[in-house]
Design a protein around this motif. Structure first.
Motif, short mmCIF file in Angstrom:
data_model
loop_
_atom_site.label_atom_id
_atom_site.label_comp_id
_atom_site.label_asym_id
_atom_site.label_seq_id
_atom_site.Cartn_x
_atom_site.Cartn_y
_atom_site.Cartn_z
N ASN A 85 28.65 34.52 41.01
CA ASN A 85 29.06 33.84 42.24
C ASN A 85 30.41 34.33 42.76
OD1 ASN A 85 26.78 32.11 42.47
ND2 ASN A 85 27.61 30.83 40.83
N LYS A 86 31.19 34.97 41.88
CA LYS A 86 32.48 35.50 42.31
C LYS A 86 32.34 36.80 43.08
CE LYS A 86 36.12 35.56 39.76
NZ LYS A 86 37.08 35.81 38.65
N ILE A 87 31.25 37.55 42.82
CA ILE A 87 31.18 38.90 43.38
C ILE A 87 29.98 39.15 44.29
CG2 ILE A 87 32.49 39.89 41.48
CD1 ILE A 87 29.82 41.00 40.38
N LYS A 88 28.97 38.27 44.30
CA LYS A 88 27.80 38.57 45.12
C LYS A 88 28.16 38.53 46.60
CE LYS A 88 25.75 33.90 45.13
NZ LYS A 88 24.55 33.12 44.76
N GLY A 89 27.61 39.50 47.33
CA GLY A 89 27.92 39.63 48.75
C GLY A 89 29.26 40.26 49.04
N LYS A 90 29.95 40.74 47.98
CA LYS A 90 31.29 41.29 48.14
C LYS A 90 31.27 42.83 48.05
CE LYS A 90 33.76 37.34 47.94
NZ LYS A 90 32.77 36.34 47.61
N GLU A 91 32.20 43.45 48.78
CA GLU A 91 32.48 44.87 48.66
C GLU A 91 33.79 45.02 47.89
OE1 GLU A 91 31.59 46.90 52.69
OE2 GLU A 91 31.86 44.77 53.15
N ILE A 92 33.78 45.87 46.85
CA ILE A 92 34.93 45.94 45.95
C ILE A 92 35.33 47.41 45.74
CG2 ILE A 92 35.84 45.32 43.69
CD1 ILE A 92 33.59 43.21 43.51
#
Length: 332
Positions: free
Chosen positions: A231-238
């Motif tokens: 939930n911390k990283i889904k949908g995120k660009e890193i």
């Protein structure tokens, strides 16, 4: 945990598989099909846990391949891609077929198989020549090559599946990688090889700046991405970057110092990209990766980058003439 790694036979992929095995993952390694049934750099990984490795040959352009592979593997680390910017000018359709449609095949299968997380590999080339530094994830995406265009398209397609279908996709965006096993077509291995074997070093644009990251740092980031709460990283660009930029000219001088040779350089205009396609500088912000992944590069800054170069040079000294299709590993 079981994990599928695509592009497992490549430079970063083989290092990632090796790290996952050492951390007690069961790995399905998807390698590009070839008539030799040869898994590329996977022949050369060192671990006592190869019993947890399942090597599979296939092609991500086949829209059926992932349905079978995702029956057991609920985590996907997607590294498979057609890389190399110069060739993308010659064969752009090949890049669309592999980088975009190959990713589409993976996303559609993942929807059918109820996957837990997908880590999709992007590239810093999607930013083009930096408008500001360090480059963060809000920087405009600028396609200055067909390769970059296909990676932007794949990133946006994956994020659309998160928005539309809540598919747990994250985008990992490594800046320029280097280290053992990298192809000689890449700039650092090319300089090392020429410094070791030639009487001069031939280069293109020596004034370009890049954010180089030692492969161990990159695989550390992937490992953390498999363990952090999704939930911390889904949908995120890193971004996976070092917050440090160095010119090709500076790298050439460092490598000559390491090999203890002061050999001349020659500039070959044929090695330059088309004028509007040249990316003059990349330097990535890694604040987001530090915050979300609790990741920090070990080889950032002049001293640490130099140490990574030394390790890379030592590997090429031993393995410079390594026949990749040999079953015997000479790697130390």
């Amino acid at each position: 945990m079981r994990v599928l790694v695509t592009g497992a036979d490549g430079f970063i992929g083989s290092h990632l598989v090796e790290k996952l095995l050492k951390n007690n993952f069961k790995v399905t390694a998807l390698c590009s099909y070839n008539s030799f049934s040869n898994p590329g750099w996977l022949n050369f990984i060192y671990t006592k846990k190869k019993r947890n490795l399942d090597v599979v040959f296939g092609d991500i352009r086949d829209d059926r391949i992932f349905d079978r592979l995702l029956l057991k593997n609920k985590i996907i680390l997607h590294l498979a891609a057609l890389i190399g910017i110069p060739y993308s000018f010659e064969a752009p359709k090949s890049y669309v077929d592999t980088n975009l449609y190959g990713t589409l095949n993976l996303l559609n299968s993942a929807l059918r198989r109820n996957i837990n997380r997908i880590i999709l590999t992007s590239t810093s080339e999607v930013y083009g020549s930096g408008k500001y530094f360090p480059i963060d994830e809000k920087h405009p995406l600028v396609a200055q090559s067909p390769y970059a265009a296909t990676k932007i398209a794949a990133d946006k397609l994956a994020l659309s599946y998160f928005a539309a279908f809540n598919l747990p996709v994250s985008i990992m965006r490594p800046f320029n990688a280097f280290g053992p096993r990298q192809s000689r077509r890449a700039v650092i291995p090319s300089i090392i090889y020429q410094a070791l074997e030639k009487k001069s070093i031939t280069l293109g644009n020596i004034n370009a700046y890049r954010d180089f990251n030692y492969v161990e740092d990159i695989t550390d980031a992937y490992l953390k991405a498999t363990k952090v709460n999704i939930n911390k990283i889904k949908g995120k660009e890193i971004n996976i970057g070092s917050n440090y930029s160095v010119s090709i000219k500076q790298i050439e001088n460092m490598i000559k110092k390491i090999v203890k040779k002061d050999i001349p350089i020659k500039i070959d205009k044929k090695r330059f990209r088309p004028n509007k396609s040249e990316v003059n500088k990349l330097m990535g912000s890694n604040k987001k990766a530090k915050k979300l992944l609790n990741w920090k590069p070990k080889y950032s800054g002049t001293k640490n980058f130099y140490n990574g170069l030394k390790k890379t040079v030592e590997w090429y000294k031993i393995n410079n003439n390594l026949p990749i299709f040999s079953k015997k590993s000479y790697e130390k």
